[in-house]
Design an enzyme around this catalytic site. Structure first.
Site, short mmCIF file in Angstrom:
data_model
loop_
_atom_site.label_atom_id
_atom_site.label_comp_id
_atom_site.label_asym_id
_atom_site.label_seq_id
_atom_site.Cartn_x
_atom_site.Cartn_y
_atom_site.Cartn_z
N CYS A 114 18.92 36.98 37.57
CA CYS A 114 18.05 36.86 38.76
C CYS A 114 18.82 37.03 40.07
CB CYS A 114 17.33 35.53 38.75
SG CYS A 114 16.54 35.21 37.19
N HIS A 239 15.15 34.19 45.49
CA HIS A 239 14.61 34.60 44.21
C HIS A 239 13.37 33.75 43.92
CE1 HIS A 239 13.91 35.22 40.09
NE2 HIS A 239 14.50 34.12 39.67
N ASN A 269 7.90 34.73 37.90
CA ASN A 269 9.34 34.96 38.07
C ASN A 269 9.69 36.33 37.47
OD1 ASN A 269 12.11 35.07 37.74
ND2 ASN A 269 12.32 32.96 37.05
N1 ACO Z 1 2.00 23.58 29.65
C1 ACO Z 1 1.79 22.27 29.39
N2 ACO Z 1 2.79 21.45 29.06
C2 ACO Z 1 4.03 21.95 29.02
C3 ACO Z 1 4.31 23.31 29.29
C4 ACO Z 1 3.22 24.14 29.61
N3 ACO Z 1 3.37 25.44 29.90
N4 ACO Z 1 5.63 23.53 29.16
C5 ACO Z 1 6.19 22.35 28.84
N5 ACO Z 1 5.22 21.41 28.74
C6 ACO Z 1 5.35 19.99 28.40
C7 ACO Z 1 6.61 19.71 27.62
O1 ACO Z 1 6.41 19.93 26.23
C8 ACO Z 1 6.85 18.25 27.94
O2 ACO Z 1 5.99 17.46 27.13
P1 ACO Z 1 6.51 16.08 26.47
O3 ACO Z 1 6.85 15.22 27.66
O4 ACO Z 1 5.36 15.64 25.69
O5 ACO Z 1 7.73 16.48 25.69
C9 ACO Z 1 6.36 18.12 29.37
O6 ACO Z 1 5.49 19.25 29.60
C10 ACO Z 1 7.46 18.11 30.38
O7 ACO Z 1 8.31 19.23 30.11
P2 ACO Z 1 9.56 19.52 31.01
O8 ACO Z 1 10.28 20.70 30.47
O9 ACO Z 1 10.32 18.24 31.17
O10 ACO Z 1 8.84 19.90 32.37
P3 ACO Z 1 9.44 19.97 33.80
O11 ACO Z 1 8.72 19.01 34.65
O12 ACO Z 1 10.94 19.97 33.81
O13 ACO Z 1 8.99 21.44 34.25
C11 ACO Z 1 9.88 23.65 34.50
C12 ACO Z 1 9.42 22.57 33.52
C13 ACO Z 1 8.66 24.10 35.33
C14 ACO Z 1 10.38 24.83 33.71
C15 ACO Z 1 10.97 23.05 35.42
O14 ACO Z 1 12.00 22.47 34.65
C16 ACO Z 1 11.56 24.09 36.31
O15 ACO Z 1 10.92 24.54 37.23
N6 ACO Z 1 12.83 24.51 36.08
C17 ACO Z 1 13.45 25.59 36.77
C18 ACO Z 1 13.28 26.74 35.90
C19 ACO Z 1 13.41 28.04 36.62
O16 ACO Z 1 13.02 28.18 37.74
N7 ACO Z 1 13.96 28.99 35.91
C20 ACO Z 1 14.08 30.28 36.34
C21 ACO Z 1 15.33 30.49 37.15
S1 ACO Z 1 16.45 31.46 36.36
C22 ACO Z 1 15.75 32.87 36.05
O17 ACO Z 1 14.92 33.24 36.83
C23 ACO Z 1 16.10 33.65 34.82
#
Ligand code: ACO
Length: 312
Positions: A114, A239, A269
């Site tokens: 990215c 990004h 993304n």
């Molecule tokens: N829909 C519903 N529930 C979901 C989903 C979904 N799509 N995905 C995960 N969950 C659930 C999980 O299973 C978990 O459930 P549990 O508590 O019963 O186990 C719960 O939601 C919380 O999951 P987390 O992974 O802890 O969710 P979090 O609040 O951390 O959000 C996210 C996830 C949005 C990915 C966040 O961590 C984030 O924004 N990270 C940055 C990621 C990013 O931007 N990456 C790209 C940059 S690098 C690149 O571009 C290649």
């Protein structure tokens, strides 16, 4: 010292827009969960003949046409991608052929995930310093839908496909600033072609922590190095991974949120394509004008990061 001026932009996205509600038919998720955590409502997925190559060619053709320059004036062509159609030839070489770029110029793909578009701009700046021509064609393109495990709701809702391109001119500049870096690591990982399970896997929380540390650090470095403040900058284009990451950084920097462009609500993304897609959209919406200064900031897999100051 030389710097980069963006003189034209173009973009292309697939015809098929996929909403959060569409994804909710495939995995257990809903619009509220996705939008509240990411700022994403919909993204584009390629279908049929659409691919990185076709998106890159269309975006690059438009940028070149809008620049008013003949193809022969381009002195270097770099395509940032991690999802090109072929391991080889590079997407850039197929763009070169389609647009009739010169044979005696550097043409290459670059994978810094990215952060790729930032790495490509700074690489081009170095190459143009020694080139006959001051112009480069820089593309960011991704077909991430090919790398998504559509049974993994934690990743398949985040990414999209698209391509953007800019024509830049290398200009003398008293205040150029750029920084490229990487921390190393497997927090975001996707095996290469030929592996059975070739899908993006990610430790979302670790990436979030990394991003909110890297972006403000990068912006502060660029401003200090160029002897500018955020007041002097017209727009910051990060990004477009996640709205919460950008909002967090805005608060940390005590910055004006209106300066931090966001379009992930309709693109998702798109990795290396996200910054040039944003630049094109800003051009088309009349937000960019000669004389403006922009900070472009990337972060991503490999835990690469980087930023560059460019002018319009
Ligand atoms: N829909 C519903 N529930 C979901 C989903 C979904 N799509 N995905 C995960 N969950 C659930 C999980 O299973 C978990 O459930 P549990 O508590 O019963 O186990 C719960 O939601 C919380 O999951 P987390 O992974 O802890 O969710 P979090 O609040 O951390 O959000 C996210 C996830 C949005 C990915 C966040 O961590 C984030 O924004 N990270 C940055 C990621 C990013 O931007 N990456 C790209 C940059 S690098 C690149 O571009 C290649």
């Amino acid at each position: 010292m030389n710097g980069l001026q963006i003189i034209a932009a173009g973009a292309a996205h697939p015809g098929r827009s996929v909403s959060n509600d569409d994804l909710a038919k495939v995995v257990e998720t809903d619009d509220e969960w996705i939008y509240s955590r990411t700022g994403i409502h919909s993204r584009f997925f390629c279908e049929g003949e659409e691919s990185c190559v076709s998106l890159a060619i269309n975006a690059a053709k438009l940028a070149l046409e809008r620049s008013g320059l003949p193809a022969g004036s381009i002195g270097c062509c770099i395509c940032a991608t991690m999802s090109g159609d072929y391991a080889t030839p590079g997407v850039s070489c197929l763009v070169q052929q389609a647009l009739g770029l010169r044979e005696d110029i550097p043409v290459m793909d670059l994978n810094a995930a990215c952060s790729g578009f930032i790495y490509a701009l700074e690489t081009a700046r170095g190459l143009l310093a020694e080139a006959e021509s001051p112009y480069a064609l820089i593309i960011g393109v991704e077909q991430l839908s090919r790398l998504l495990d559509m049974t993994d709701r934690s990743t398949c809702v985040l990414f999209g496909d698209g391509g953007g391109a800019v024509v830049v001119r290398c200009i003398p500049s008293a205040a150029h600033a750029a920084i490229l870096g990487a921390r190393g690591g497997m927090q975001i990982c996707c095996r290469g072609a030929g592996y059975e399970h070739s899908y993006i896997e990610m430790d979302g929380k670790a990436v979030f922590r990394f991003a909110v540390e890297a972006i403000p650090k990068c912006i502060s470095y660029l401003l200090t190095h160029a002897e500018l403040t955020l007041e002097d900058i017209d727009y910051v284009i990060c990004h477009q991974a996640n709205a919460r990451i950008i909002d967090h950084c805005v608060r940390k920097l005590k910055a004006d949120p209106g300066k931090f462009y966001q379009d992930m609500d309709h693109f998702g993304n798109t990795s290396a394509a996200s910054i040039p897609l944003a630049l094109n959209e800003m051009y088309e919406n009349g937000l960019l004008h000669p004389g403006q200064k922009l900070l472009l900031v990337g972060f991503g897999s490999g835990l690469t990061w980087g930023g560059i100051l460019v002018s319009i």
